[in-house]
Write an enzyme that holds these catalytic residues in place. Structure first.
Site, PDB file in Angstrom:
ATOM      1  N   TYR A 139       0.690  -1.196   0.331  1.00  0.00           N
ATOM      2  CA  TYR A 139      -0.157  -0.054  -0.152  1.00  0.00           C
ATOM      3  C   TYR A 139       0.937   1.220   0.127  1.00  0.00           C
ATOM      4  O   TYR A 139       0.496   2.171   0.636  1.00  0.00           O
ATOM      5  CB  TYR A 139      -0.933   0.103   1.296  1.00  0.00           C
ATOM      6  N   LYS A 192       5.812 -14.227   1.989  1.00  0.00           N
ATOM      7  CA  LYS A 192       5.808 -14.965   0.774  1.00  0.00           C
ATOM      8  C   LYS A 192       6.967 -14.763  -0.209  1.00  0.00           C
ATOM      9  O   LYS A 192       7.084 -14.261  -1.489  1.00  0.00           O
ATOM     10  CB  LYS A 192       4.594 -14.202   0.037  1.00  0.00           C
ATOM     11  N   ASP A 225      -0.017 -18.048   2.650  1.00  0.00           N
ATOM     12  CA  ASP A 225      -1.213 -18.861   2.157  1.00  0.00           C
ATOM     13  C   ASP A 225      -1.295 -20.029   3.156  1.00  0.00           C
ATOM     14  O   ASP A 225      -2.207 -20.536   3.613  1.00  0.00           O
ATOM     15  CB  ASP A 225      -1.029 -19.545   0.675  1.00  0.00           C
ATOM     16  N   ASP A 249      -3.890  -6.930   6.366  1.00  0.00           N
ATOM     17  CA  ASP A 249      -5.211  -6.672   6.292  1.00  0.00           C
ATOM     18  C   ASP A 249      -6.108  -7.726   5.828  1.00  0.00           C
ATOM     19  O   ASP A 249      -7.120  -7.827   6.402  1.00  0.00           O
ATOM     20  CB  ASP A 249      -5.053  -5.609   4.806  1.00  0.00           C
ATOM     21  N   ASP A 253      -8.885  -9.437   8.918  1.00  0.00           N
ATOM     22  CA  ASP A 253     -10.344  -9.720   8.599  1.00  0.00           C
ATOM     23  C   ASP A 253     -10.598 -11.280   8.778  1.00  0.00           C
ATOM     24  O   ASP A 253     -11.587 -11.735   9.505  1.00  0.00           O
ATOM     25  CB  ASP A 253     -10.882  -9.440   7.154  1.00  0.00           C
TER      26      ASP A 253
HETATM   27 MG    MG Z   1      -9.249  -4.174   5.933  1.00  0.00          MG
END
Ligand code: MG
Ligand code: NAI
Length: 357
Positions: A139, A192, A225, A249, A253
């Site tokens: 980001y 990763k 993963d 992020d 969740d």
């Molecule tokens: Mg979020």
């Protein structure tokens, strides 16, 4: 008397409902505080409605206005009237990045009386924290679009990830320091590096270097993963999970959903050096599907207010809020998303009534 100046930015959708709920709880905490501290609030009307009127998500000098506050209490931004990348970059990411809030702390906390989709949670103590690198990574906002002049189908876009040694090292040290405050002293790094051979290999190397300074803290490095599978299958093996901006992020969740709902997840966007105000907000977004009905779960926002009090050094008050949340869910006063029938106001009132004196 100590006074804390808080800038409230409810912004859009359920953000407004849950910020109002969090403020009501903090008012009650202040009233019970015996005059030792006070919260001085100022509310800013920024967000998608502001955009409709002014063409921007916040005024040009908005950051200057926020700088003087001890903290920012944020709701959620995003509404169908403004493209999501415009609203997110125009307000929340602008604040996070300009104020170098590089550590995003997102506890995955299981509450009594809230059914988790994980059967394991019934008889296993589950409790971990996602530490998200909040200033760079995927980001970083680097890239561009070009060649639209080639006509339909010809445009290209580049979205680059940025990994710096400074950025990796500070978030990893933060994670290790946090691990030292917890019962289980362990940091799991999410990587990763098999596929992303530049940024994520640097991430791994910095992790190994920082880990050497914390011989008392257990470590592991897990591909993202595999980590998503581990969240579901072996979550009892997690304590502090440190990950890049995008990976954390997504994983936070997943963690919130495993604990029962996005509506209960709290978070803090910290500038640990305290050069700028830090920002406290629920993990969830503006939830346009339920906004305005008064049924949103205020626990994520109220838990974020508790994290703000920790940041102010009011640890006992923060603990009282967390106890009140647990008492409330345990006694069955719950919103729809966690299997109840109560509305936002009823849950908020119950949490206030359950604040230990
Ligand atoms: Mg979020
Ligand atoms: P969302 O988090 O708003 O909603 C996802 C699902 O969770 C929905 O079914 C919603 O009803 C439910 N939910 C969320 N908060 C809840 C609460 N407090 N109580 C009960 N249920 C709740 O994510 P979505 O739908 O992907 O995004 C909606 C908007 O929010 C978009 O514009 C997006 O860009 C924005 N967004 C903003 C964030 C922020 O400001 N930090 C974070 C995530 C999304």
């Amino acid at each position: 008397m100590e006074q804390f100046r808080i800038a409230a930015i409810p912004a859009d959708g359920v953000g407004r409902e849950v910020v109002a709920a969090g403020r009501a709880v903090l008012d009650a905490v202040e009233a019970n505080g015996g005059g030792r501290f006070a919260f001085a609030w100022e509310e800013f009307p920024w967000g998608s409605d502001f955009h409709a009127e002014h063409g921007v998500m916040m005024p040009e000098d908005g950051l200057e206005a926020l700088r003087a506050f001890d903290a920012i209490y944020f709701g959620a931004v995003g509404w169908p009237t403004v493209p999501d990348h415009v609203s997110l970059w125009g307000l929340r990411l602008r604040i996070c990045q300009s104020f170098d809030q590089w550590a995003n702390v997102r506890p995955v906390h299981f509450l009594p009386g809230v059914q988790s989709p994980l059967r394991k949670s019934d008889d296993t103590e589950l409790d971990w924290v996602v530490v998200r690198e909040n200033s760079e990574g995927e980001y970083a906002g680097l890239g561009g679009r070009n060649l639209a002049s080639r006509g339909r189908g010809g445009e290209v876009a580049v979205q680059s990830s940025l990994f710096t040694e400074v950025g990796c090292e500070r978030i990893m040290r933060f994670a290790f320091d946090l691990a030292r405050t917890r019962t289980r002293r362990k940091v799991s790094s999410v990587t990763k590096s098999n596929a992303q051979q530049y940024g994520m290999v640097l991430w791994d190397e910095v992790f190994a270097r920082v880990a050497a300074d914390y011989p008392d803290v257990e470590t592991e490095s897990v591909l993202v993963d595999a980590m998503s599978a581990k969240f579901v299958l072996r979550p009892e093996d997690l304590s502090v999970v440190v990950a890049s901006n995008l990976n954390a992020d997504i994983l936070s969740d997943l963690g919130s959903a495993l604990a029962g709902s996005l509506g209960i997840a709290a978070s803090a966007n910290l500038n640990p050096e305290r050069r700028f105000p830090s920002m406290f907000e629920p993990v969830h977004g503006s939830a346009p599907d339920i906004a305005g009905q008064g049924v949103s779960n205020p626990i994520g926002a109220i838990g974020s207010a508790a994290m703000m009090l920790d940041h102010f050094g009011l640890a006992a008050e923060a603990a009282r809020i967390r106890t009140a949340i647990e008492t409330t869910t345990a006694q069955g006063t719950r919103t729809r998303d966690i299997g109840g029938t109560a509305d936002t106001a009823e849950v908020t009132e119950a949490i206030i009534a359950n604040l230990p004196r």
